[in-house]
Write an enzyme that holds these catalytic residues in place. Structure first.
Site, PDB file in Angstrom:
ATOM      1  N   PRO A  91       0.799  -1.233   0.000  1.00 51.82           N
ATOM      2  CA  PRO A  91       0.000   0.000   0.000  1.00 51.82           C
ATOM      3  C   PRO A  91       0.824   1.271   0.000  1.00 51.82           C
ATOM      4  CG  PRO A  91      -0.025  -1.028   2.168  1.00 51.82           C
ATOM      5  CD  PRO A  91       0.621  -2.016   1.234  1.00 51.82           C
ATOM      6  N   ASN A  92       0.304   2.248  -0.709  1.00 56.93           N
ATOM      7  CA  ASN A  92       0.846   3.613  -0.804  1.00 56.93           C
ATOM      8  C   ASN A  92       2.102   3.730  -1.667  1.00 56.93           C
ATOM      9  OD1 ASN A  92      -1.162   4.729   1.013  1.00 56.93           O
ATOM     10  ND2 ASN A  92      -0.084   3.645   2.641  1.00 56.93           N
TER      11      ASN A  92
ATOM     12  N   ARG B  50       5.364  11.034  -2.541  1.00 61.17           N
ATOM     13  CA  ARG B  50       5.124  10.681  -1.139  1.00 61.17           C
ATOM     14  C   ARG B  50       6.404  10.835  -0.307  1.00 61.17           C
ATOM     15  NH1 ARG B  50       4.868   4.462   1.040  1.00 61.17           N
ATOM     16  NH2 ARG B  50       4.173   4.975   3.128  1.00 61.17           N
TER      17      ARG B  50
ATOM     18  N   TYR C 214      11.491   8.471   1.136  1.00 61.47           N
ATOM     19  CA  TYR C 214      11.421   7.433   0.099  1.00 61.47           C
ATOM     20  C   TYR C 214      12.119   7.802  -1.209  1.00 61.47           C
ATOM     21  CZ  TYR C 214       8.030   5.455   3.324  1.00 61.47           C
ATOM     22  OH  TYR C 214       7.433   4.932   4.445  1.00 61.47           O
TER      23      TYR C 214
ATOM     24  N   ASN D  30       7.895  -5.828  -1.401  1.00 60.17           N
ATOM     25  CA  ASN D  30       7.905  -4.697  -0.472  1.00 60.17           C
ATOM     26  C   ASN D  30       6.499  -4.633   0.113  1.00 60.17           C
ATOM     27  OD1 ASN D  30       7.920  -2.417   1.025  1.00 60.17           O
ATOM     28  ND2 ASN D  30       8.858  -1.093  -0.525  1.00 60.17           N
TER      29      ASN D  30
ATOM     30  N   ALA E 169       3.388  -0.987   4.684  1.00 58.15           N
ATOM     31  CA  ALA E 169       2.870  -1.045   6.059  1.00 58.15           C
ATOM     32  C   ALA E 169       2.275  -2.405   6.414  1.00 58.15           C
ATOM     33  CB  ALA E 169       1.834   0.055   6.267  1.00 58.15           C
TER      34      ALA E 169
ATOM     35  N   HIS F 130       4.162  -4.753   8.693  1.00 57.29           N
ATOM     36  CA  HIS F 130       4.145  -4.559  10.150  1.00 57.29           C
ATOM     37  C   HIS F 130       2.851  -5.033  10.797  1.00 57.29           C
ATOM     38  CE1 HIS F 130       7.549  -2.133   9.063  1.00 57.29           C
ATOM     39  NE2 HIS F 130       6.809  -1.231   8.475  1.00 57.29           N
TER      40      HIS F 130
ATOM     41  N   ASP G  16       0.849 -15.707   6.203  1.00 59.99           N
ATOM     42  CA  ASP G  16       0.237 -17.025   6.017  1.00 59.99           C
ATOM     43  C   ASP G  16       0.056 -17.360   4.544  1.00 59.99           C
ATOM     44  OD1 ASP G  16       0.182 -17.427   8.720  1.00 59.99           O
ATOM     45  OD2 ASP G  16      -1.973 -17.102   8.955  1.00 59.99           O
TER      46      ASP G  16
ATOM     47  N   GLU H 178      12.499  -9.835   0.972  1.00 57.80           N
ATOM     48  CA  GLU H 178      11.738  -8.666   1.440  1.00 57.80           C
ATOM     49  C   GLU H 178      12.599  -7.423   1.242  1.00 57.80           C
ATOM     50  OE1 GLU H 178      10.671  -8.954   5.588  1.00 57.80           O
ATOM     51  OE2 GLU H 178       9.971  -6.883   5.683  1.00 57.80           O
TER      52      GLU H 178
ATOM     53  N   HIS I  88      12.746  -2.934   1.496  1.00 60.11           N
ATOM     54  CA  HIS I  88      12.176  -1.655   1.910  1.00 60.11           C
ATOM     55  C   HIS I  88      13.074  -0.552   1.372  1.00 60.11           C
ATOM     56  CE1 HIS I  88       9.335  -3.531   4.697  1.00 60.11           C
ATOM     57  NE2 HIS I  88      10.320  -4.360   4.970  1.00 60.11           N
ATOM     58  N   LEU I  89      12.462   0.510   0.924  1.00 58.05           N
ATOM     59  CA  LEU I  89      13.239   1.665   0.436  1.00 58.05           C
ATOM     60  C   LEU I  89      13.987   2.321   1.588  1.00 58.05           C
ATOM     61  CD1 LEU I  89      10.136   2.751  -1.480  1.00 58.05           C
ATOM     62  CD2 LEU I  89      12.305   2.625  -2.701  1.00 58.05           C
ATOM     63  N   SER I  90      13.273   2.568   2.675  1.00 55.39           N
ATOM     64  CA  SER I  90      13.868   3.235   3.833  1.00 55.39           C
ATOM     65  C   SER I  90      14.484   2.179   4.757  1.00 55.39           C
ATOM     66  CB  SER I  90      12.789   4.020   4.592  1.00 55.39           C
ATOM     67  OG  SER I  90      11.787   3.144   5.088  1.00 55.39           O
TER      68      SER I  90
ATOM     69  N   ARG J  24      13.899   3.965  11.918  1.00 56.62           N
ATOM     70  CA  ARG J  24      12.650   4.727  11.982  1.00 56.62           C
ATOM     71  C   ARG J  24      11.871   4.384  13.264  1.00 56.62           C
ATOM     72  NH1 ARG J  24       9.588   4.473   6.487  1.00 56.62           N
ATOM     73  NH2 ARG J  24       8.605   6.307   7.421  1.00 56.62           N
TER      74      ARG J  24
ATOM     75  N   ARG K  14       8.031   0.119  13.207  1.00 57.09           N
ATOM     76  CA  ARG K  14       8.491  -0.389  11.901  1.00 57.09           C
ATOM     77  C   ARG K  14       9.624  -1.403  12.028  1.00 57.09           C
ATOM     78  NH1 ARG K  14       6.018   3.223   8.200  1.00 57.09           N
ATOM     79  NH2 ARG K  14       5.711   5.257   9.175  1.00 57.09           N
TER      80      ARG K  14
HETATM   81  C1  DQA Z   1       8.409   0.836   3.464  1.00 57.56           C
HETATM   82  C2  DQA Z   1       8.591   1.020   4.979  1.00 57.56           C
HETATM   83  C3  DQA Z   1       7.279   0.823   5.712  1.00 57.56           C
HETATM   84  O1  DQA Z   1       7.474   1.017   7.110  1.00 57.56           O
HETATM   85  C4  DQA Z   1       6.247   1.816   5.245  1.00 57.56           C
HETATM   86  O2  DQA Z   1       5.002   1.562   5.846  1.00 57.56           O
HETATM   87  C5  DQA Z   1       6.109   1.868   3.756  1.00 57.56           C
HETATM   88  C6  DQA Z   1       7.309   1.729   2.925  1.00 57.56           C
HETATM   89  C7  DQA Z   1       9.695   1.158   2.683  1.00 57.56           C
HETATM   90  O3  DQA Z   1       9.787   0.749   1.536  1.00 57.56           O
HETATM   91  O4  DQA Z   1      10.589   1.838   3.212  1.00 57.56           O
HETATM   92  O5  DQA Z   1       5.046   2.123   3.232  1.00 57.56           O
HETATM   93  O6  DQA Z   1       8.091  -0.521   3.210  1.00 57.56           O
END
Ligand code: DQA
Length: 151
Positions: free
Chosen positions: A9-10, A17, A22, A74, A77, A80, A87, A98, A100-102, A107, A111
């Site tokens: 998501p997002n 964003r 990011y 990725n 959220a 978390h 599952d 897995e 993550h950008l950040s 953080r 997270r």
């Molecule tokens: C994220 C890190 C997550 O904590 C956050 O909710 C995201 C992006 C990242 O790519 O850094 O939406 O997965």
């Protein structure tokens, strides 16, 4: 080799964003970079972004039926929060990396835990769009090594 990339998501908002967190790459930029690496490695890549947990779960089930070799995820959220996503991946027994950008460990504390990390081949976090690119290379290398060593 077939790989499914899942963006949670997002991540459709990348580019606008929270750019300080990011970066400026859009999701289209990231998918284009992944496609270039996939061509170089002779991998067939499908990328899906969804803001819906249900859609991501259905895509994981579909990948299981389609005998996809591995996933690059990725979870954003949902990583978390979602035991259902965990599952689903366990349910189809697909190996995954897995990303993550950040750097999620630099953080907020909420997270620092994801429901996927302990069942992933590995986690790459904090390198911006490069997390995905290293992640794809790491996934393909691991899957190729496993294929070579299995009779
Ligand atoms: C994220 C890190 C997550 O904590 C956050 O909710 C995201 C992006 C990242 O790519 O850094 O939406 O997965």
């Amino acid at each position: 080799m077939k790989v499914l990339v899942l963006h949670g998501p997002n991540l459709n908002l990348l580019g606008t964003r929270e750019r300080a967190v990011y970066g400026t790459a859009t999701l289209a930029d990231i998918n284009k970079g992944l496609e270039t690496i996939a061509n170089e490695l002779s991998v067939s890549l499908t990328s899906v972004q969804s803001n819906s947990e249900a859609v991501l779960i259905e895509e994981i089930h579909k990948a299981g039926r389609a005998k996809t070799d591995g996933l690059l995820v990725n979870p954003a959220a949902f990583g978390h929060t979602s035991i259902a996503l965990r599952d689903a991946i366990l349910g189809v027994s697909l190996p995954f990396v897995e990303v993550h950008l950040s750097n999620i460990y630099a953080r907020e504390e909420f997270r620092h835990k994801t429901y996927l990390s302990d069942i992933a081949i590995g986690v790459i976090t904090g390198f911006g769009a490069e997390s995905y690119f290293w992640g794809l290379r790491a996934l393909v290398k691991t899957l190729s090594d496993r294929k070579e060593s299995s009779p």
